[in-house]
Design a protein around this motif. Structure first.
Motif, PDB file in Angstrom:
ATOM      1  N   LYS B  13       0.844  -1.205   0.000  1.00  0.00           N
ATOM      2  CA  LYS B  13       0.000   0.000   0.000  1.00  0.00           C
ATOM      3  C   LYS B  13       0.881   1.258   0.000  1.00  0.00           C
ATOM      4  O   LYS B  13       1.821   1.376   0.790  1.00  0.00           O
ATOM      5  CB  LYS B  13      -0.904   0.011   1.253  1.00  0.00           C
ATOM      6  N   LEU B  15       0.673   5.527   0.207  1.00  0.00           N
ATOM      7  CA  LEU B  15      -0.151   6.696   0.507  1.00  0.00           C
ATOM      8  C   LEU B  15       0.506   7.884  -0.165  1.00  0.00           C
ATOM      9  O   LEU B  15       1.610   8.273   0.212  1.00  0.00           O
ATOM     10  CB  LEU B  15      -0.261   6.916   2.021  1.00  0.00           C
ATOM     11  N   ARG B  49      -6.086  -0.216   8.841  1.00  0.00           N
ATOM     12  CA  ARG B  49      -7.073   0.496   8.016  1.00  0.00           C
ATOM     13  C   ARG B  49      -7.406  -0.282   6.745  1.00  0.00           C
ATOM     14  O   ARG B  49      -8.533  -0.206   6.254  1.00  0.00           O
ATOM     15  CB  ARG B  49      -6.550   1.890   7.654  1.00  0.00           C
ATOM     16  N   CYS B  52      -9.776  -3.156   7.845  1.00  0.00           N
ATOM     17  CA  CYS B  52     -11.176  -2.771   8.131  1.00  0.00           C
ATOM     18  C   CYS B  52     -11.817  -2.027   6.965  1.00  0.00           C
ATOM     19  O   CYS B  52     -12.878  -1.420   7.135  1.00  0.00           O
ATOM     20  CB  CYS B  52     -11.268  -1.977   9.423  1.00  0.00           C
ATOM     21  N   THR B  53     -11.181  -2.046   5.808  1.00  0.00           N
ATOM     22  CA  THR B  53     -11.717  -1.534   4.521  1.00  0.00           C
ATOM     23  C   THR B  53     -11.722  -0.020   4.378  1.00  0.00           C
ATOM     24  O   THR B  53     -12.277   0.510   3.427  1.00  0.00           O
ATOM     25  CB  THR B  53     -13.147  -2.039   4.204  1.00  0.00           C
ATOM     26  N   LEU B  54     -11.099   0.677   5.319  1.00  0.00           N
ATOM     27  CA  LEU B  54     -11.039   2.136   5.142  1.00  0.00           C
ATOM     28  C   LEU B  54     -10.108   2.502   3.999  1.00  0.00           C
ATOM     29  O   LEU B  54     -10.301   3.509   3.322  1.00  0.00           O
ATOM     30  CB  LEU B  54     -10.568   2.816   6.433  1.00  0.00           C
ATOM     31  N   LEU B  55      -9.080   1.689   3.791  1.00  0.00           N
ATOM     32  CA  LEU B  55      -8.165   1.885   2.670  1.00  0.00           C
ATOM     33  C   LEU B  55      -8.192   0.624   1.805  1.00  0.00           C
ATOM     34  O   LEU B  55      -8.354  -0.482   2.324  1.00  0.00           O
ATOM     35  CB  LEU B  55      -6.734   2.145   3.159  1.00  0.00           C
ATOM     36  N   ALA B  56      -7.998   0.822   0.504  1.00  0.00           N
ATOM     37  CA  ALA B  56      -7.963  -0.337  -0.408  1.00  0.00           C
ATOM     38  C   ALA B  56      -6.505  -0.743  -0.645  1.00  0.00           C
ATOM     39  O   ALA B  56      -5.648   0.130  -0.781  1.00  0.00           O
ATOM     40  CB  ALA B  56      -8.617   0.036  -1.729  1.00  0.00           C
ATOM     41  N   ARG B  77     -16.971  -5.123   7.351  1.00  0.00           N
ATOM     42  CA  ARG B  77     -17.237  -4.110   8.385  1.00  0.00           C
ATOM     43  C   ARG B  77     -18.224  -4.605   9.435  1.00  0.00           C
ATOM     44  O   ARG B  77     -18.164  -4.199  10.591  1.00  0.00           O
ATOM     45  CB  ARG B  77     -17.762  -2.826   7.738  1.00  0.00           C
ATOM     46  N   VAL B  82     -13.310  -1.590  15.730  1.00  0.00           N
ATOM     47  CA  VAL B  82     -11.996  -0.951  15.814  1.00  0.00           C
ATOM     48  C   VAL B  82     -11.986   0.088  16.936  1.00  0.00           C
ATOM     49  O   VAL B  82     -12.888   0.916  17.025  1.00  0.00           O
ATOM     50  CB  VAL B  82     -11.622  -0.268  14.477  1.00  0.00           C
ATOM     51  N   THR B  84      -9.401   3.009  18.484  1.00  0.00           N
ATOM     52  CA  THR B  84      -8.133   3.711  18.266  1.00  0.00           C
ATOM     53  C   THR B  84      -7.832   4.629  19.446  1.00  0.00           C
ATOM     54  O   THR B  84      -8.643   4.771  20.359  1.00  0.00           O
ATOM     55  CB  THR B  84      -8.192   4.567  16.981  1.00  0.00           C
TER      56      THR B  84
END
Lengths: 378, 242
Positions: B13, B15, B49, B52-56, B77, B82, B84
């Motif tokens: 991944k 960013l 992330r 939990c599918t917040l990022l691909a 989900r 989660v 934090t």
């Protein structure tokens, strides 16, 4: 219950517990009557205002009577030119060869007094000429070969009230549609990032489009409430406040059923479009304050179209103008108020334009809402 | 043998221009506390992330209880909770309303909403402040709200990302106790931290990440190896990876 309803209910609960939004709506409802009361006082005062003429020499017979009847007070002074600078509104020197007028165009009172003076003098001249002709056996009507008889198709008082409403109503409608829900929109978008609740919200299985729709519906409801509250309070105030009388008619302000329906429909469209727009701007922002900075230019958008109606009251645009959001709403509302009529093609174009604007903003917000950068930038 | 709850394979991944994960792989099982360890910036939060599918993911695969994060994000989900370090709450809602909101969005049906919310309030000992507005709660109480909203839909996978970094000693101890209790209930607990002392006490297995790569993986005892504690082992592994 689906996610739209869940988010809508929660956002509305939070908004109604937020003093900023409640104060915005409350102030809108209170401020409008106060502003109208002040305008009424100023209007009445201007209409009954008397002006002072400082003069020297002999006032022609009969002219003093005209001056007194029209609120022009005569005051003998030694030097009318010097007096006209500060002491009186206009200075006049009467002599055998005519009248010398002294006034300062930078003073508003002098300008108004000058206009009144010119009207009085032209009437005085006409009366003197008519009297002289009659004395010599000539019909005074030769001076007026094409006499005009006016037949107003509507009450001049009603026209005055309509033109007043055609400026104020769109202005209040647009301003309140924007500002009434602005705080709520920024709180439900930029506020999510600022409070660090966005990540948790996006972690739920609820589709993001439904979350967004729930937020937009809640903000639209508040915007609409604010706009309607301001307009209702304005109409209530107008029914109570007198703006003086014209030719014996009371200056009454009212809204026809057609104009009311058009107003409510446009209020819904404007509130929805502004909600989508402000939530988009809020989603771009990292915090509430930044969101407010992004939204500041929108205030100009609300003032500009209403100002066009104020400065160009007979502006007759072609249908292309009805594609311009906000301006189109002002134009349609003006026609409904002033002429009590609606061009259905204009209304259709206006509605389509506002719906497309709202839809574009919604898709922009949705795109922002589903971008990874939204979280990474947090 | 325990069921595999989370399976991460060759995960990569980036960013913006920064390549954060460079082929991470690990598996976390139901009924265990799995430690995701590493220094700040190692890629722990990005890994969670993605799970939990917040990022691909850019490449590689992530499965939660058999559901792929790319093809079935909503199913994932539903099964993940989660917690934090940033325990943001809605200030004008009460603690209970905060929890109920997330329960509804997580699919808890109307008929069982009150029962589930009440159960989690009781479990986390929140009854004394459940009706208070969240803006008046202490940090520890807000963290409890954040935990409650993450677990109210009873997810089989729980992820804790540096959950104690903003908390005092007492609140931190409660969080640790909660993780142990969840493990006892058969949950898969993934614990991301750079506090190795906590990890050593709690985790059954650990994976150490450094600069986006796995540098060690195995049971806590295996990763500690010949060193006196996990910290010494970690420092040696990071040094060797340079």
């Amino acid at each position: 219950m689906n996610a739209i309803a869940i988010v809508f209910r929660k956002e509305l609960t939070e908004i109604l517990r937020d003093r900023r939004t409640l104060m915005a709506i409350g102030l809108a409802a209170l401020a409008t009557p106060i502003i109208l009361y002040v305008i009424a006082q100023v209007t009445t005062k201007t209409a009954t205002q008397s002006y002072t003429i400082g003069y020297s020499g002999d006032v022609p017979a009969g002219l003093d009577i005209l001056f007194n009847a029209t609120g022009m007070k005569l005051e003998r002074v030694a030097d009318p030119a010097a007096a006209a600078k500060r002491q009186v509104d206009i200075g006049l020197v009467f002599s055998n060869s005519g009248i010398d007028e002294y006034y300062d165009p930078t003073r508003q009172s002098a300008q108004v007094a000058d206009v009144r003076l010119q009207t009085i003098l032209s009437k005085y001249d006409a009366a003197k000429v008519a009297a002289a002709l009659q004395q010599k056996g000539v019909d005074p009507s030769v001076l007026n070969p094409l006499p005009v008889t006016q037949h107003p198709l509507s009450s001049p008082t009603q026209a005055a009230s309509n033109s007043f409403l055609s400026f104020f109503l769109p202005y209040i409608l647009i301003t309140m549609s924007l500002t009434g829900g602005l705080s709520a929109a920024l709180d439900s978008s930029a506020g999510e990032r600022e409070r660090r609740t966005l990540e948790s919200l996006l972690l739920t299985p609820a589709p993001r489009s439904q979350i967004l729709i729930g937020k937009i519906l809640a903000v639209t409801t508040i915007s609409l409430t604010a706009a309607i509250a301001a307009i209702v309070s304005m109409l209530f105030a107008l029914s109570r406040i007198q703006f003086g009388e014209r030719a014996g008619e009371v200056f009454q302000v009212s809204l026809s059923p057609l104009a009311t329906v058009v107003m409510v429909w446009l209020a819904i469209l404007l509130a929805a479009a502004f909600s989508c727009l402000t939530i988009t701007l809020g989603t771009l922002a990292r915090n509430f304050r930044q969101g407010q900075a992004y939204a500041t230019p929108l205030y100009f958008i609300t003032i500009f179209p209403a100002s066009i109606i104020l400065f160009i009251p007979d502006f007759s645009p072609n249908v292309g103008y009805y594609l311009i959001p906000i301006l189109n709403a002002v134009l349609v509302l003006r026609d409904a108020i002033v002429h009590d009529t609606v061009s259905w093609s204009s209304l259709a174009v206006t509605s389509a334009s506002l719906i497309v604007t709202g839809a574009l903003c919604f898709f922009a917000a949705l795109r922002l809402f589903t971008r990874e950068a939204l979280l990474v930038r947090s | 043998m325990s069921q595999t709850a989370v399976k991460v394979g060759r995960l990569e991944k980036s960013l913006q221009t920064n390549k954060v994960l460079r082929g991470i792989s690990f598996e976390a099982n139901a009924g265990e506390i799995f430690g995701l360890l590493g220094p700040n910036g190692a890629g722990k939060t990005t890994t969670l992330r993605v799970i939990c599918t917040l990022l691909a993911p850019d490449s590689g695969s992530v499965e939660v209880l058999g559901y792929d994060t790319r093809t079935a994000p909503q199913e994932v989900r539903r099964r993940v909770g989660v917690v934090t370090a940033e325990f943001g709450v809605y200030p004008r809602l009460s603690a209970r309303e905060n929890i109920a909101y997330f329960a509804e969005l997580s699919g808890v049906m109307d008929g069982e909403l009150d029962r589930k919310v009440d159960a989690v309030i009781e479990r986390l000992d929140m009854a004394s402040f459940a009706k208070q507005r969240a803006e008046s709660l202490s940090s520890g109480q807000k963290q409890k709200v954040a935990i409650a909203r993450a677990i109210v839909h009873d997810p089989p996978v729980l992820m804790f990302d540096e959950p104690t970094s903003n908390l005092d000693v007492l609140a931190s101890r409660e969080i640790r106790a909660f993780m142990v209790e969840s493990k006892g209930r058969g949950k898969c607990v993934i614990f991301s931290t750079h506090v190795l002392h906590d990890a050593e006490r709690l985790c059954d297995r650990v994976t150490i990440i450094h600069q986006g790569r796995v540098v060690a993986s195995g049971s806590t005892a295996e990763v500690r190896g010949k060193y006196q504690d996990l910290e010494d082992s970690f420092l040696a592994l990071v040094e060797a990876a340079k």
